[in-house]
Scaffold this motif. Sequence first.
Motif, PDB file in Angstrom:
ATOM      1  N   SER A  32       0.850  -1.183   0.000  1.00  0.00           N
ATOM      2  CA  SER A  32       0.000   0.000   0.000  1.00  0.00           C
ATOM      3  C   SER A  32       0.890   1.239   0.000  1.00  0.00           C
ATOM      4  O   SER A  32       1.964   1.251   0.606  1.00  0.00           O
ATOM      5  CB  SER A  32      -0.909  -0.002   1.229  1.00  0.00           C
ATOM      6  N   GLU A  34       1.418   5.382   0.597  1.00  0.00           N
ATOM      7  CA  GLU A  34       0.983   6.594   1.265  1.00  0.00           C
ATOM      8  C   GLU A  34       1.512   7.785   0.491  1.00  0.00           C
ATOM      9  O   GLU A  34       2.726   7.932   0.331  1.00  0.00           O
ATOM     10  CB  GLU A  34       1.479   6.627   2.707  1.00  0.00           C
ATOM     11  N   LYS A  36       0.789  12.105  -0.519  1.00  0.00           N
ATOM     12  CA  LYS A  36       0.072  13.354  -0.269  1.00  0.00           C
ATOM     13  C   LYS A  36      -0.783  13.689  -1.492  1.00  0.00           C
ATOM     14  O   LYS A  36      -0.262  13.776  -2.605  1.00  0.00           O
ATOM     15  CB  LYS A  36       1.077  14.467   0.008  1.00  0.00           C
ATOM     16  N   PRO A 357      -6.903   4.845  -3.003  1.00  0.00           N
ATOM     17  CA  PRO A 357      -5.465   4.708  -2.790  1.00  0.00           C
ATOM     18  C   PRO A 357      -4.802   3.839  -3.855  1.00  0.00           C
ATOM     19  O   PRO A 357      -5.450   3.017  -4.494  1.00  0.00           O
ATOM     20  CB  PRO A 357      -5.393   4.052  -1.413  1.00  0.00           C
ATOM     21  N   ARG A 359      -1.615   1.170  -5.074  1.00  0.00           N
ATOM     22  CA  ARG A 359      -0.829   0.044  -4.570  1.00  0.00           C
ATOM     23  C   ARG A 359       0.317  -0.260  -5.529  1.00  0.00           C
ATOM     24  O   ARG A 359       0.193  -0.036  -6.744  1.00  0.00           O
ATOM     25  CB  ARG A 359      -1.690  -1.201  -4.388  1.00  0.00           C
ATOM     26  N   ALA A 394       6.327   9.226  -2.416  1.00  0.00           N
ATOM     27  CA  ALA A 394       5.326   8.316  -1.861  1.00  0.00           C
ATOM     28  C   ALA A 394       6.066   7.222  -1.105  1.00  0.00           C
ATOM     29  O   ALA A 394       7.179   6.846  -1.476  1.00  0.00           O
ATOM     30  CB  ALA A 394       4.458   7.716  -2.966  1.00  0.00           C
ATOM     31  N   ALA A 397       3.766   1.435   2.665  1.00  0.00           N
ATOM     32  CA  ALA A 397       3.286   1.219   4.033  1.00  0.00           C
ATOM     33  C   ALA A 397       3.221  -0.281   4.301  1.00  0.00           C
ATOM     34  O   ALA A 397       4.230  -0.961   4.302  1.00  0.00           O
ATOM     35  CB  ALA A 397       1.943   1.906   4.235  1.00  0.00           C
TER      36      ALA A 397
END
Length: 446
Positions: A32, A34, A36, A357, A359, A394, A397
């Motif tokens: 995954s 993360e 902004k 989101p 991946r 990025a 996670a």
Amino acid sequence: MRREWRACLLIVGLGVFTARADTPPSFAVAYSLEAKPGAKAYVVELPQDAYAWASTDAGLGDVVVVDAHDRQVAAGLYAPATPTAHPATLDAPLLAVPPSAGGVAGARIQRSTNGDILIEPGAAAVAGAPSDWLFDARQPVAAERLEFAPFDRDADLRIDIDASANLQDWMPLVRGATVVTLGRGDGAVDARVVKLQGAPARYYRVHVARGEAPWVAGTTAKVTLSGTVEDAAAIDQSPRRWLELSAANTTQSGQGVDYDYRLPAALPVTALRAKLGNGDAVARFDAIAIEGAMTGRQLGTLVVTSQGGGDGRPLEVARGRREVLRLHSATPLREPPHLLVEWQADRIVFLPEGDAPYRLLVGSHLGRRAAWPIADAIVALRKDGGPAWRPEPAATASVRILDGSKALDAAAAPFDWTRPLLWVVLLLGAAAVAAMAVSLLRKPKA
């Protein structure tokens, strides 16, 4: 009958495309991401464990970015931006290198832990004026101009100037430059500036080829160096990391000893170091990359001492993914050495298409990243954003195992029904054409 054949062909064709849509390629793991929201592009650094899943034969083509609906977004390998630079002028003291007798080892020049120049006199230093002087620019500088401080006496010198990044390998910049100061006041000659050009370097050496240097060892003689310096904050590279490995296997042979080291994954290696064990004072190693069916590729030679220095430099190697490395020593050692491996992670840049989101999927026997024109898109974004523009970082996670090693196994890959179904469509089409031809031939003439 024609309607029946058309309906049959339509049904089979829809089955082909449905099968294609319902059986996407499987991947080993998913990370995954993360990020902004609101950026025009994102860049993510591959974690170390991702290289254990990415196939070495795919060239990272089995690393893709998908949106919330598992559809690929435009992505590709990230090419760093050209570093920006600014002009700089700095003063540096000249450090004398003690002269030595011919045929006798001269002064030992090395770097401290923070990069300062350390000069240790040789075993047979002789009296006389030094002919070699060093200075430290404190950072890599692409030199353009070197000015010597005013002399306290007349001098007529011919000098050579070299540059180095490590105090070991020297690159010539100027040969036979003239530096002259004669007289005072009107009619005096004062030529203390030398024009330079070359690659960025931190260390510089001034060799007096003719004449006697007007500087005295131990005094604060200075030079002023002008050039360009890369902006450290604008350097666009992923960090370099070091791994220390213990020998996984030791093999004795009539030609010496082989020490084999297995990396945790096929990492992109950039440099090597070696560290001797207890009781060993010095060793020379041939570094070899083991590829395929245990075939080796020579990477270079390492000379190591018990102080951990040797020649003080890591062995720079062509960047490439390595999984097994070997150190070959012509003489046996008391303990297997430790191998230190420097590696630099690849980065994937992607555009925020679809819905978040996002991946990162890694490792697949069949799945490949589409040939997006991502390089052209990044060039356009840099043109709009200016030299300082960078994609938004990025971060990976959580990681989730999808199909694991099954996604990499060709034998375990799901059977692709697309090809046989297409053959069925072609055969049915041919049969339909043949049937229509026969029906036309049997039809009685009007």
